[in-house]
Design a protein around this motif. Structure first.
Motif, PDB file in Angstrom:
ATOM      1  N   ALA A 198       1.075  -1.397   0.364  1.00 16.31           N
ATOM      2  CA  ALA A 198       0.125   0.091  -0.226  1.00 16.31           C
ATOM      3  C   ALA A 198       1.231   0.968   0.307  1.00 16.31           C
ATOM      4  CB  ALA A 198      -0.976   0.142   1.294  1.00 16.31           C
ATOM      5  N   ASN A 199       1.788   0.499   0.467  1.00 14.91           N
ATOM      6  CA  ASN A 199       2.795   2.259   1.228  1.00 14.91           C
ATOM      7  C   ASN A 199       3.720   2.298  -0.497  1.00 14.91           C
ATOM      8  OD1 ASN A 199       1.359   3.254   3.397  1.00 14.91           O
ATOM      9  ND2 ASN A 199       3.181   2.306   4.688  1.00 14.91           N
ATOM     10  N   ALA A 200       3.494   1.209  -0.846  1.00 12.18           N
ATOM     11  CA  ALA A 200       5.123   1.376  -2.194  1.00 12.18           C
ATOM     12  C   ALA A 200       4.858   2.334  -3.362  1.00 12.18           C
ATOM     13  CB  ALA A 200       5.033  -0.098  -3.068  1.00 12.18           C
ATOM     14  N   GLY A 201       5.762   3.115  -3.264  1.00 13.82           N
ATOM     15  CA  GLY A 201       6.007   5.079  -3.942  1.00 13.82           C
ATOM     16  C   GLY A 201       6.059   5.428  -4.173  1.00 13.82           C
ATOM     17  N   THR A 202       5.327   5.863  -2.767  1.00 11.29           N
ATOM     18  CA  THR A 202       4.662   6.843  -1.731  1.00 11.29           C
ATOM     19  C   THR A 202       6.005   6.878  -1.144  1.00 11.29           C
ATOM     20  OG1 THR A 202       3.571   5.544  -0.113  1.00 11.29           O
ATOM     21  CG2 THR A 202       2.245   6.050  -1.431  1.00 11.29           C
ATOM     22  N   ASP A 203       5.415   8.918   0.381  1.00 12.36           N
ATOM     23  CA  ASP A 203       5.622   8.976   1.173  1.00 12.36           C
ATOM     24  C   ASP A 203       6.242   7.835   2.452  1.00 12.36           C
ATOM     25  OD1 ASP A 203       6.644  11.390  -1.004  1.00 12.36           O
ATOM     26  OD2 ASP A 203       5.131  12.261   0.255  1.00 12.36           O
ATOM     27  N   GLY A 204       5.260   6.770   2.525  1.00 12.48           N
ATOM     28  CA  GLY A 204       4.836   5.967   3.516  1.00 12.48           C
ATOM     29  C   GLY A 204       6.124   5.392   3.905  1.00 12.48           C
ATOM     30  N   GLU A 205       6.210   4.014   4.747  1.00 14.49           N
ATOM     31  CA  GLU A 205       7.390   3.064   4.812  1.00 14.49           C
ATOM     32  C   GLU A 205       6.414   2.126   4.360  1.00 14.49           C
ATOM     33  OE1 GLU A 205      10.042   2.172   8.481  1.00 14.49           O
ATOM     34  OE2 GLU A 205       7.513   1.368   9.076  1.00 14.49           O
ATOM     35  N   THR A 206       7.866   1.761   3.365  1.00 17.69           N
ATOM     36  CA  THR A 206       6.973   0.865   2.472  1.00 17.69           C
ATOM     37  C   THR A 206       7.425  -0.583   3.252  1.00 17.69           C
ATOM     38  OG1 THR A 206       7.261   1.727   0.272  1.00 17.69           O
ATOM     39  CG2 THR A 206       7.385  -0.475  -0.194  1.00 17.69           C
ATOM     40  N   LEU A 207       9.307  -0.037   3.505  1.00 11.97           N
ATOM     41  CA  LEU A 207      10.862  -1.705   3.476  1.00 11.97           C
ATOM     42  C   LEU A 207      10.503  -1.375   5.384  1.00 11.97           C
ATOM     43  CD1 LEU A 207      12.986  -1.969   0.976  1.00 11.97           C
ATOM     44  CD2 LEU A 207      11.260  -3.351   1.395  1.00 11.97           C
ATOM     45  N   SER A 208      10.621  -2.577   6.157  1.00 14.27           N
ATOM     46  CA  SER A 208      10.581  -2.325   7.864  1.00 14.27           C
ATOM     47  C   SER A 208      10.920  -4.310   8.119  1.00 14.27           C
ATOM     48  CB  SER A 208       9.403  -2.142   8.412  1.00 14.27           C
ATOM     49  OG  SER A 208       8.065  -2.442   8.289  1.00 14.27           O
ATOM     50  N   VAL A 209      11.229  -4.604   9.239  1.00 13.33           N
ATOM     51  CA  VAL A 209      11.083  -5.708   9.669  1.00 13.33           C
ATOM     52  C   VAL A 209      10.600  -5.948  10.272  1.00 13.33           C
ATOM     53  CG1 VAL A 209      14.340  -5.631   9.216  1.00 13.33           C
ATOM     54  CG2 VAL A 209      13.501  -4.596  11.586  1.00 13.33           C
ATOM     55  N   ALA A 210      11.186  -7.461  10.783  1.00 10.22           N
ATOM     56  CA  ALA A 210       9.024  -7.306  11.237  1.00 10.22           C
ATOM     57  C   ALA A 210       9.603  -7.767  13.308  1.00 10.22           C
ATOM     58  CB  ALA A 210       9.060  -9.139  11.085  1.00 10.22           C
ATOM     59  N   ASP A 211      11.387  -8.447  13.020  1.00  7.80           N
ATOM     60  CA  ASP A 211      11.779  -7.950  14.227  1.00  7.80           C
ATOM     61  C   ASP A 211      11.969  -6.914  15.144  1.00  7.80           C
ATOM     62  OD1 ASP A 211      12.913  -8.933  16.998  1.00  7.80           O
ATOM     63  OD2 ASP A 211      14.081 -11.066  15.803  1.00  7.80           O
ATOM     64  N   ALA A 212      11.844  -6.368  15.966  1.00  5.35           N
ATOM     65  CA  ALA A 212      12.765  -4.886  16.314  1.00  5.35           C
ATOM     66  C   ALA A 212      13.897  -5.313  16.691  1.00  5.35           C
ATOM     67  CB  ALA A 212      12.093  -4.556  17.397  1.00  5.35           C
ATOM     68  N   ASP A 213      14.151  -6.187  17.463  1.00  6.03           N
ATOM     69  CA  ASP A 213      15.960  -6.225  16.915  1.00  6.03           C
ATOM     70  C   ASP A 213      16.830  -6.096  15.864  1.00  6.03           C
ATOM     71  OD1 ASP A 213      15.487  -6.533  19.823  1.00  6.03           O
ATOM     72  OD2 ASP A 213      15.483  -8.379  19.740  1.00  6.03           O
ATOM     73  N   ASP A 214      16.463  -7.120  14.890  1.00  5.84           N
ATOM     74  CA  ASP A 214      16.946  -6.223  13.655  1.00  5.84           C
ATOM     75  C   ASP A 214      17.410  -4.822  13.351  1.00  5.84           C
ATOM     76  OD1 ASP A 214      17.413  -9.166  13.300  1.00  5.84           O
ATOM     77  OD2 ASP A 214      15.802 -10.337  12.331  1.00  5.84           O
ATOM     78  N   SER A 215      17.238  -5.093  11.736  1.00  3.62           N
ATOM     79  CA  SER A 215      17.704  -3.705  11.046  1.00  3.62           C
ATOM     80  C   SER A 215      18.005  -3.233  10.102  1.00  3.62           C
ATOM     81  CB  SER A 215      18.788  -2.284  11.738  1.00  3.62           C
ATOM     82  OG  SER A 215      19.790  -3.173  12.006  1.00  3.62           O
ATOM     83  N   LEU A 216      17.300  -2.213   9.572  1.00  4.87           N
ATOM     84  CA  LEU A 216      16.930  -2.408   8.156  1.00  4.87           C
ATOM     85  C   LEU A 216      17.140  -0.544   7.382  1.00  4.87           C
ATOM     86  CD1 LEU A 216      14.772  -3.522   5.679  1.00  4.87           C
ATOM     87  CD2 LEU A 216      14.747  -1.468   5.048  1.00  4.87           C
ATOM     88  N   THR A 217      18.217  -0.380   6.631  1.00  4.37           N
ATOM     89  CA  THR A 217      18.088   1.053   5.914  1.00  4.37           C
ATOM     90  C   THR A 217      17.821   1.224   4.417  1.00  4.37           C
ATOM     91  OG1 THR A 217      19.658   1.235   8.439  1.00  4.37           O
ATOM     92  CG2 THR A 217      19.218   2.397   5.986  1.00  4.37           C
ATOM     93  N   VAL A 218      17.092   1.400   3.842  1.00  2.00           N
ATOM     94  CA  VAL A 218      16.804   2.494   2.649  1.00  2.00           C
ATOM     95  C   VAL A 218      18.547   2.430   1.892  1.00  2.00           C
ATOM     96  CG1 VAL A 218      15.493   3.091   0.771  1.00  2.00           C
ATOM     97  CG2 VAL A 218      14.615   1.997   2.305  1.00  2.00           C
ATOM     98  N   THR A 219      18.622   2.040   1.107  1.00  3.93           N
ATOM     99  CA  THR A 219      20.209   2.360   0.460  1.00  3.93           C
ATOM    100  C   THR A 219      19.502   3.550  -0.831  1.00  3.93           C
ATOM    101  OG1 THR A 219      20.504   0.350  -0.599  1.00  3.93           O
ATOM    102  CG2 THR A 219      21.799   1.143   1.948  1.00  3.93           C
TER     103      THR A 219
END
Length: 452
Positions: A198-219
Motif C-alpha cells: 500500500a505504501n510502495a512508491g509513496t512517502d509512507g514506509e514501504t520496507l521494515s523488519v518484523a523483529d525489532a532487534d534486526d535493522s533495515l536501512t533504505v540505500t
C-alpha cells in the motif's frame, strides 16, 4: 509526490477456525487466540498468544488490520509454533489510538485458520507485555515465493549468510519499480523483511523488519509511483555482505495479486509527472491494450512501442485536447503492422498522430513476447522520461504470474465494467489541468515501413 491511499476493509466477525486440508482423510488444521492476551493496548510490545494443531516449527502469519476508516493501520508478524503447539506474535501498537477497531487473522500458507475482532484500549500504566520464549521463525534462504494482495504487507524471509548483513533488492528497472536496502540480522535467525504494497512508491514506509532487534536501512530510494503497485510477479535478490557486483546469493519472488476491492485516493502535486500510469501492461495476442499517459505540464508527448530487436516498432505523438491531463492510448495488437488503425485514443477530444514511416510492417500478428514502452516529452525521441513494458501473451495460453490488463474499444466508462478486464485503480491519480490546445485531425494515415 504525496499520495494518500484508502483501502476498504471488510469487517470480520468470525471467531471459529477455518478448515484447511486436502481430502477427508486429513485432520483440519486449527488455531485459536488466547483470550488472556487481549485486549491489545495502545503501547509498544503487545503479545498475541495462541494455540494451533500444526506441527512444531510451522510458521504462522498473524495480521492486524484496522476496520476503522478514520484510523487505518496494518500490522503483520511471523510466529513459529513450539513443541507444545503454542505461538506468540509481537506488535508495536504505540501509534494506534485507543478505541480503534481491528480484525485479527491467523494464517498458514495463505489460508485463514482463525479470525477475531477487537478494539485497541488506552494504556493506564506499564502496558508492555513480556515476550514468551517461543522460537522465532527462521527465514527460508532462497527461491521462496511469497503471495500477497494489493494493499497488504508481504513478509519476506531473508537469510544474511555468515556476515549477518545483506543487501535486499526488490524489483528492477525493467518493471519500473526498484528499491534497495541493507539489512542486519542481530540474533542469527535471519531477517523477515516486511514490504507494504500500500505504501510502495509513496512517502509512507514501504520496507521494515518484523523483529525489532534486526535493522533495515533504505540505500536506494524507491521508484515513485503514480498509482497502486501493479499486480505482477516481482523478483527480489539478496546479496550477502555489502557487495552487489556479482550475482545475488539468494532470492525469490513476491507475487502481488490484483485486489478488486482496492480503491485508491490520490493527492497529486500541482505539476503531475509526465509518465505512463502503469509500469507493466499484459494482454493476449489480438486484444486491444488501454494505456493511460499523464502529460503533466507537457503540451505533447511521444509514445514509442517496441524496438527493432523485438520485430515491431511504432511511434506516435499525443496531445491532450479535453484538459483532463491525460491521454488514454488504445493499442490494437491485431492491427499492429498490418491493415487497420493500430493506435487511437479513448477520448475523441484528444489527438494522436503516428510518425510517418515509424510502424514496422508485418505479415503475421505480433509475436508473444515483451515490448518496450518509452515515453518522450514533445515530439523528439531522445532522452526518455518514462519506460514500461507490454507483455503480450500467446492467445489461448495461461498467463505466467501477470494478470491481464486489457480492455475493448468500447465506451469511455469501460473501466467500470468487470467484463472489460480493466484493473481497478489504474485510472486514478489524474489531475485536471486547464484546457489545452486542441489539435483537429481529419483522419490519420498510418504509413508502414519494413524492418531493416
Amino acid at each position: 509526490m504525496t499520495r494518500t491511499r484508502r483501502v476498504p476493509l471488510a469487517l470480520a466477525v468470525l471467531v471459529a477456525a477455518a478448515v484447511v486440508g486436502v481430502g477427508p482423510a486429513l485432520a483440519a488444521d486449527t488455531a485459536s487466540v488466547d483470550g488472556s492476551s487481549l485486549p491489545l493496548v495502545s503501547a509498544p510490545q503487545q503479545v498475541l498468544a495462541g494455540h494451533t494443531s500444526l506441527d512444531a516449527g510451522t510458521e504462522l502469519t498473524v495480521r492486524l488490520r484496522s476496520t476503522d476508516s478514520s484510523n487505518p493501520f496494518l500490522r503483520q508478524s511471523t510466529a513459529r509454533v513450539d513443541d507444545g503447539g503454542e505461538f506468540a506474535a509481537v506488535f508495536d501498537m504505540s501509534n494506534v489510538p485507543a478505541d480503534t477497531a481491528y480484525e485479527l487473522t491467523v494464517l498458514y500458507d495463505g489460508a485463514t485458520l482463525a479470525e477475531r475482532s477487537g478494539t485497541v484500549v488506552a494504556c493506564d500504566g506499564n502496558c508492555t507485555d513480556s515476550v514468551p520464549e517461543t522460537p522465532t521463525a527462521t527465514p527460508i534462504p532462497g527461491d521462496g515465493i511469497v503471495s500477497v494482495e494489493q494493499g497488504e504487507v508481504a513478509a519476506i524471509p531473508v537469510a544474511t549468510g555468515e556476515t549477518g548483513t545483506a543487501v535486499f533488492s526488490f524489483g528492477s528497472e525493467s518493471v519500473n519499480y526498484l528499491v534497495n536496502a541493507s539489512v542486519t540480522d542481530s540474533d542469527g535467525d535471519g531477517v523477515t523483511v516486511l514490504f507494504d504494497t500500500a505504501n510502495a512508491g509513496t512517502d509512507g514506509e514501504t520496507l521494515s523488519v518484523a523483529d525489532a532487534d534486526d535493522s533495515l536501512t533504505v540505500t536506494r530510494e524507491e521508484t515513485e509511483l503514480p498509482s497502486t503497485l501493479d499486480p505482477y510477479a516481482y523478483e527480489y535478490r539478496v546479496f550477502y555482505g555489502d557487495d552487489t557486483d556479482g550475482g545475488p546469493d539468494t532470492g525469490g519472488t513476491v507475487r502481488v495479486e490484483a485486489n478488486d476491492s482496492t480503491e485508491s485516493d490520490f493527492d497529486v502535486d500541482d505539476d503531475p509527472t509526465l509518465g505512463f500510469e502503469r509500469s507493466v501492461y499484459t494482454a493476449r495476442q489480438g486484444e486491444t491494450v488501454r494505456m493511460p499517459v499523464t502529460l503533466g505540464d507537457a503540451e505533447t508527448a511521444t509514445v514509442s512501442i517496441g524496438n527493432p530487436e523485438s520485430g515491431y516498432e511504432i511511434n506516435a505523438t499525443v496531445r491532450d485536447g479535453d484538459g483532463d491531463g491525460t491521454v488514454t492510448v488504445l493499442f490494437d495488437t491485431a492491427a499492429a503492422g498490418r491493415r487497420g488503425q493500430t493506435l487511437s485514443t479513448v477520448s475523441t477530444a484528444d489527438s494522436l498522430v503516428v510518425e510517418p514511416g515509424s510502424e514496422v510492417a508485418r505479415d503475421t500478428r505480433l509475436d508473444a513476447t515483451e515490448y518496450d514502452l518509452t515515453l518522450y516529452r514533445g515530439t523528439a525521441t531522445e532522452d526518455p522520461v518514462d519506460i514500461g513494458t507490454l507483455s503480450l501473451q500467446a492467445n489461448g495460453e495461461a498467463t505466467t504470474g501477470r494478470p491481464t490488463a486489457t480492455v475493448s474499444t468500447g465506451p469511455e466508462d469501460a473501466h467500470s465494467d468487470p467484463e472489460s478486464g480493466w484493473l481497478p485503480g489504474s485510472n486514478a491519480g489524474v489531475l485536471a489541468l486547464g484546457a489545452g490546445g486542441l489539435l483537429a485531425l481529419a483522419g490519420i494515415g498510418v504509413i508502414l515501413r519494413p524492418m531493416g
